[in-house]
Design an enzyme around this catalytic site. Sequence first.
Site, short mmCIF file in Angstrom:
data_model
loop_
_atom_site.label_atom_id
_atom_site.label_comp_id
_atom_site.label_asym_id
_atom_site.label_seq_id
_atom_site.Cartn_x
_atom_site.Cartn_y
_atom_site.Cartn_z
N GLU A 290 0.81 -1.18 0.16
CA GLU A 290 -0.21 0.10 0.16
C GLU A 290 0.68 1.15 0.03
O GLU A 290 0.19 2.43 -0.56
CB GLU A 290 -0.96 0.09 1.19
CG GLU A 290 -2.36 0.24 0.73
CD GLU A 290 -3.25 -0.07 1.97
OE1 GLU A 290 -4.17 -0.82 1.94
OE2 GLU A 290 -3.07 0.63 2.93
N HIS A 311 7.69 -26.58 -1.29
CA HIS A 311 7.01 -27.54 -1.86
C HIS A 311 5.77 -27.15 -2.92
O HIS A 311 4.94 -27.94 -3.04
CB HIS A 311 6.55 -28.64 -0.78
CG HIS A 311 7.66 -29.24 -0.12
ND1 HIS A 311 8.22 -30.54 -0.48
CD2 HIS A 311 8.31 -28.74 1.05
CE1 HIS A 311 9.09 -30.47 0.25
NE2 HIS A 311 9.59 -29.46 0.95
N LYS A 425 -14.20 0.40 -3.99
CA LYS A 425 -15.05 1.00 -3.18
C LYS A 425 -16.24 1.67 -3.96
O LYS A 425 -17.28 1.36 -3.86
CB LYS A 425 -14.59 1.77 -2.13
CG LYS A 425 -13.70 0.91 -1.08
CD LYS A 425 -13.37 1.86 0.07
CE LYS A 425 -12.17 1.37 1.03
NZ LYS A 425 -11.47 2.29 2.06
O1 PA5 Z 1 -3.46 1.42 5.96
C1 PA5 Z 1 -4.55 1.72 5.70
O2 PA5 Z 1 -4.77 3.06 5.61
C2 PA5 Z 1 -5.67 0.94 5.53
O3 PA5 Z 1 -5.41 -0.34 5.12
C3 PA5 Z 1 -6.70 0.94 6.42
O4 PA5 Z 1 -6.18 0.71 7.60
C4 PA5 Z 1 -7.72 0.14 6.13
O5 PA5 Z 1 -8.45 0.32 5.02
C5 PA5 Z 1 -9.06 0.10 7.41
O6 PA5 Z 1 -9.48 1.52 7.39
P1 PA5 Z 1 -9.96 1.79 8.72
O7 PA5 Z 1 -9.29 1.73 9.77
O8 PA5 Z 1 -10.18 3.45 8.41
O9 PA5 Z 1 -11.43 0.91 8.72
#
Ligand code: PA5
Length: 435
Positions: A290, A311, A425
């Site tokens: 990310e 494996h 989303k």
């Molecule tokens: O690293 C990030 O920002 C994302 O992975 C969020 O943690 C994830 O989308 C969950 O978001 P939230 O904590 O707002 O529910």
Amino acid sequence: MKTITLDAGYLKNTITEEELSALNDPVQKAHYELHNETGKGSDFVGWVNQPRDFDREELQKVQKVAKKIRENTDIFVVAGIGGSYLGAKAGIEMLTPFFYNDSKKIRGDFPRVYFAGHHLSGEYLEALLTVLDEGEVSLNIISKSGTTTEPAVAFRILKQYMENRYGKKEAAKRIVATTDREKGALKELAHKEGYETFIVPDDIGGRYSVLSPVGMLPMAVAGIDVEEIMKGAKDAYSQLLEPDLKKNPCYAYSAYRNILYNKGKKIEILGNFDPRLTFFGEWFKQLFGESEGKEGKGIFPATLNFTTDLHSMGQYIQEGERSLFETVLKVGEEEGQLSIEKDHKNLDGLNYLAGKTFGEINEKALQGTLQAHHEGGVPSMILTLPKIDAYYFGYLVYFFMKACGISGYLLGVNPFDQPGVEAYKKNMFRLLGKK
Ligand code: PA5
């Protein structure tokens, strides 16, 4: 004092001293951007000084609430996704004993811990509700935004379950919300229902939040020493402050990754030889995926659990497309003493292993694997942690978060946003008719 070490010996044929030295200035620039908060995404670098500056009172509150939960709870459910899930899951898998959830004898008086809200399987939730009937339940809903669909829908179901079972008042005492200081549906709901709440700091994004109550409360409930985690993170903070990459293994790791990427090694495998590190790999994948995967760039982070995956994926690693490099997380000290005994008949032909512990055999498997991958053209690094415990979990978490921030800056991206996550989303909401 023992510490985490980086061994780049296997990179000698792939990366020259000059190539590494050429990155010294860019790494120093990235270091100062990170520490002076002048780089991309600098509103979200609160984690950099967190091990030094964290709120001690809040950590005490985490421990107090965790103790209260442990006293009246057999089953603790943690609902969250992404950065609001993977850090706690990684810590719990790494630091609680094997078969923790399955065996009271192993777990002692600590509650079983289950996760929810990290996907959209209704069957999983239905089955979880059946499990919850087996004991007293408490619940931690974690969402920084307070609006993420997966944990929100799971929470709607779980909240209903809790209220039906305990009544509204007692259910509210068994629910803890970890969310934003002000914004979001969860914050409002928690306030209205009177839940205990913890704050996700404004300047720390989800995947960098494991050292906040997001990760600390679930881990404390499972009996993990969160003070030790912070101690490890604090030592990592001070030991990894040196801007010169030749004196800072974390920065050297970022530099090596960057050089390998520019030589066409687009996939990094984080490999481990200890099943306790499986979910640490999942946390690592999110952190780097990310943070770096944007603007058409980024190393694709993969994780493999050895020897299991030798494996299944071993063939590809050995002989497939040469776009891989590998970082092996090695645990210095295997504490188990189980060994192979001599068998007079030797029908299975294993007497050559007689007297050896599993740790010794695993170590040879690691050496053999690294040598084979080296010969097969997969550059590798070895990151050794002296042992698996809370201190080194904190250290390792901080090591990788910092390596990730520096790596993102070397790549020229903002390692602290995730605009691409919105695309699915948008489509899902349209398809579901969200107004
Ligand atoms: O690293 C990030 O920002 C994302 O992975 C969020 O943690 C994830 O989308 C969950 O978001 P939230 O904590 O707002 O529910």
